[in-house]
Design a protein around this motif. Structure first.
Motif, short mmCIF file in Angstrom:
data_model
loop_
_atom_site.label_atom_id
_atom_site.label_comp_id
_atom_site.label_asym_id
_atom_site.label_seq_id
_atom_site.Cartn_x
_atom_site.Cartn_y
_atom_site.Cartn_z
N ILE A 147 0.85 -1.19 0.00
CA ILE A 147 0.00 0.00 0.00
C ILE A 147 0.89 1.24 0.00
CG2 ILE A 147 -2.10 -0.90 1.06
CD1 ILE A 147 -0.96 -0.30 3.80
N PRO A 148 0.36 2.38 -0.48
CA PRO A 148 1.15 3.62 -0.44
C PRO A 148 1.52 4.00 0.99
CG PRO A 148 -0.75 3.86 -1.87
CD PRO A 148 -0.95 2.58 -1.13
N VAL A 149 2.59 4.78 1.13
CA VAL A 149 3.18 5.04 2.44
C VAL A 149 3.36 6.54 2.68
CG1 VAL A 149 5.27 4.68 3.85
CG2 VAL A 149 4.39 2.82 2.41
N LEU A 150 3.12 6.95 3.93
CA LEU A 150 3.44 8.30 4.38
C LEU A 150 4.68 8.24 5.26
CD1 LEU A 150 0.05 8.05 4.43
CD2 LEU A 150 0.29 10.44 5.09
N VAL A 151 5.47 9.29 5.21
CA VAL A 151 6.64 9.44 6.08
C VAL A 151 6.15 10.03 7.40
CG1 VAL A 151 8.84 10.64 6.40
CG2 VAL A 151 8.18 9.82 4.12
N TYR A 152 6.61 9.45 8.50
CA TYR A 152 6.26 9.96 9.82
C TYR A 152 7.53 10.52 10.46
CZ TYR A 152 4.15 9.82 14.56
OH TYR A 152 3.65 10.12 15.81
N ASN A 153 7.60 11.84 10.59
CA ASN A 153 8.77 12.49 11.18
C ASN A 153 8.42 12.95 12.59
OD1 ASN A 153 11.52 13.64 10.91
ND2 ASN A 153 10.45 15.58 11.22
N TYR A 154 8.90 12.19 13.57
CA TYR A 154 8.60 12.49 14.97
C TYR A 154 9.85 12.23 15.80
CZ TYR A 154 6.07 12.31 19.47
OH TYR A 154 5.63 12.53 20.75
N PRO A 155 10.71 13.26 15.97
CA PRO A 155 11.96 13.08 16.72
C PRO A 155 11.75 12.53 18.12
CG PRO A 155 11.92 15.21 15.61
CD PRO A 155 10.55 14.64 15.44
N GLY A 156 10.64 12.89 18.77
CA GLY A 156 10.39 12.45 20.13
C GLY A 156 10.18 10.95 20.27
N ALA A 157 9.82 10.28 19.17
CA ALA A 157 9.58 8.84 19.21
C ALA A 157 10.60 8.06 18.39
CB ALA A 157 8.18 8.54 18.71
N SER A 158 11.63 8.74 17.90
CA SER A 158 12.62 8.05 17.05
C SER A 158 14.05 8.40 17.47
CB SER A 158 12.39 8.39 15.58
OG SER A 158 12.46 9.80 15.37
N GLY A 159 14.24 8.56 18.76
CA GLY A 159 15.58 8.81 19.26
C GLY A 159 16.18 10.12 18.80
N GLY A 160 15.32 11.10 18.49
CA GLY A 160 15.80 12.41 18.05
C GLY A 160 16.04 12.54 16.57
N ILE A 161 15.82 11.50 15.79
CA ILE A 161 15.99 11.58 14.33
C ILE A 161 14.97 12.57 13.78
CG2 ILE A 161 15.82 10.34 12.15
CD1 ILE A 161 16.77 7.83 13.64
N ASN A 162 15.45 13.57 13.07
CA ASN A 162 14.60 14.65 12.58
C ASN A 162 14.95 14.94 11.13
OD1 ASN A 162 12.80 16.77 12.43
ND2 ASN A 162 13.95 18.13 13.78
N LEU A 163 14.10 14.49 10.22
CA LEU A 163 14.35 14.69 8.80
C LEU A 163 14.24 16.17 8.45
CD1 LEU A 163 12.17 11.80 7.29
CD2 LEU A 163 14.57 11.73 8.02
N ASP A 164 15.15 16.65 7.60
CA ASP A 164 15.03 18.04 7.14
C ASP A 164 14.21 18.10 5.87
OD1 ASP A 164 16.74 17.40 4.97
OD2 ASP A 164 18.52 18.08 6.04
N SER A 165 13.89 19.31 5.43
CA SER A 165 13.02 19.47 4.27
C SER A 165 13.66 18.96 2.99
CB SER A 165 12.62 20.94 4.10
OG SER A 165 13.77 21.78 4.05
N ASP A 166 14.99 19.00 2.90
CA ASP A 166 15.66 18.49 1.71
C ASP A 166 15.44 16.99 1.55
OD1 ASP A 166 16.63 20.98 1.03
OD2 ASP A 166 18.57 20.68 2.01
#
Length: 339
Positions: A147-166
């Motif tokens: 199925i199609p997928v959305l990206v979930y950017n949540y630093p608080g639940a991923s050890g601080g990983i925070n995707l930038d806009s690029d």
């Protein structure tokens, strides 16, 4: 057109989506599907979309069979209510890329139309600064997902990983089976930059999605910037507050969208945004347990989180209910639910 797995996802539209909590029986901590189905119906009737097995759903506390049970129950509830065209978004994030893909297939078989994937923060020290590794996760997941997928950017639940806009805009261009991003980082500037790319009229023709009825949506993770989101051609929000006050949050979204074409509505949109933003900040501090306490107070179900997540203290729950920001939201929701 069906994809390689024969699945035609229901149309994904801009709007308000709620990460539906998972409810548990008090003594056994088994799923309380009766409360779950009531809440799916309540939010759906107000015009809110359903996101299952995410952070608010305590996905980390769910077994794979429980995830499947929730998807099936939600689909059954929506269909029974005559909402057969409403899509279901299911959380598919896991510790490994391999398991994430497996969860995507299981979600599809259970009746989900879309998956939303967060990257695990367990090895954040090795992954957070590695752009190649970050992009590879969502590329492979989207390519192999049923199925199609959305990206979930949540630093608080991923050890601080925070995707930038690029990174996010590059993924949007390179992965036709990616259909959106949820920004629970709360970064309005990032949202603006992404929307400037994917909401440009040329984006669809240059970077078509795998499914024409599933455009790339830019969604906030809170309700406190729905108005700014609308003004920069974003697409709404996936927000926990829509569980507590679904009619109020949907009204705000619609008013913000209408304000873009009719500036005379802007002052009312600003008024509602102020009430809802204040409540969001106050209620978010009480986390999942606080939201469940408010649901118990308002709708008669909610219960406690699954251990080891602690329940909210009785005095804290009462203070949350009595808080002026909460009461302002409750009054707004009650007014709108009568219209």
């Amino acid at each position: 057109m069906p994809n390689a797995h024969g699945i035609i996802p229901r149309t994904l539209r801009p709007g308000i989506y709620a990460p539906i909590p998972s409810f548990f029986l008090e003594h056994s901590e088994e799923l309380d599907l009766q409360a779950f189905e009531k809440h799916v119906a309540l939010t759906a009737t107000a015009g809110v979309g359903q996101v299952l097995a995410g952070s608010m759903s305590e996905a980390i506390h769910l077994t794979r069979s429980e995830r499947v049970a929730l998807i099936k129950a939600a689909r059954r509830t929506l269909d029974t209510a005559g909402l057969t065209d409403r899509p279901i978004i299911a959380g598919i994030g896991a510790g490994s890329t391999r398991e994430t893909i497996e969860l995507a297939h299981e979600a599809a078989e259970a009746g989900a139309d879309y998956g939303i994937a967060i990257i695990s923060g367990y090895f954040a020290g090795a992954i957070a600064g590695n752009k190649k590794a970050l992009k590879a996760y969502w590329k492979e997941v989207s390519e192999k997902s049923a199925i199609p997928v959305l990206v979930y950017n949540y630093p608080g639940a991923s050890g601080g990983i925070n995707l930038d806009s690029d990174i996010i805009t590059e993924l949007a261009k390179e992965c036709p089976n990616l259909v959106g991003v949820k920004l629970t980082c709360g970064d309005v500037g990032k949202l603006t930059r992404i929307a400037a790319v994917v909401s440009d009229p040329s984006f669809t023709s240059l970077y078509p999605r795998k499914h024409a009825n599933a455009p790339f949506l830019v969604l906030g993770g809170y309700t406190d910037f729905i108005l700014p989101t609308a003004m920069v051609n974003g697409h709404g929000a996936i927000t926990g507050l829509a569980n507590v006050a679904p009619n109020a949050v949907v009204k705000l979204f619609k008013l913000c969208e209408e304000s873009c074409a009719n500036p005379s509505l802007l002052s009312e949109a600003q008024r509602l945004q102020g009430i809802i933003a204040q409540a969001d900040a106050t209620i978010a501090k009480a986390s999942i347990a606080g939201t469940k306490a408010l649901l118990e107070r308002l709708y008669g179900y909610g219960g406690k989180p699954r251990r080891p997540l602690p329940p909210i203290e009785t005095s804290v729950a009462q203070a949350l209910w009595d808080h002026p920001h909460t009461q302002d939201l409750v009054r707004l929701e009650q007014e709108l639910s009568k219209i």
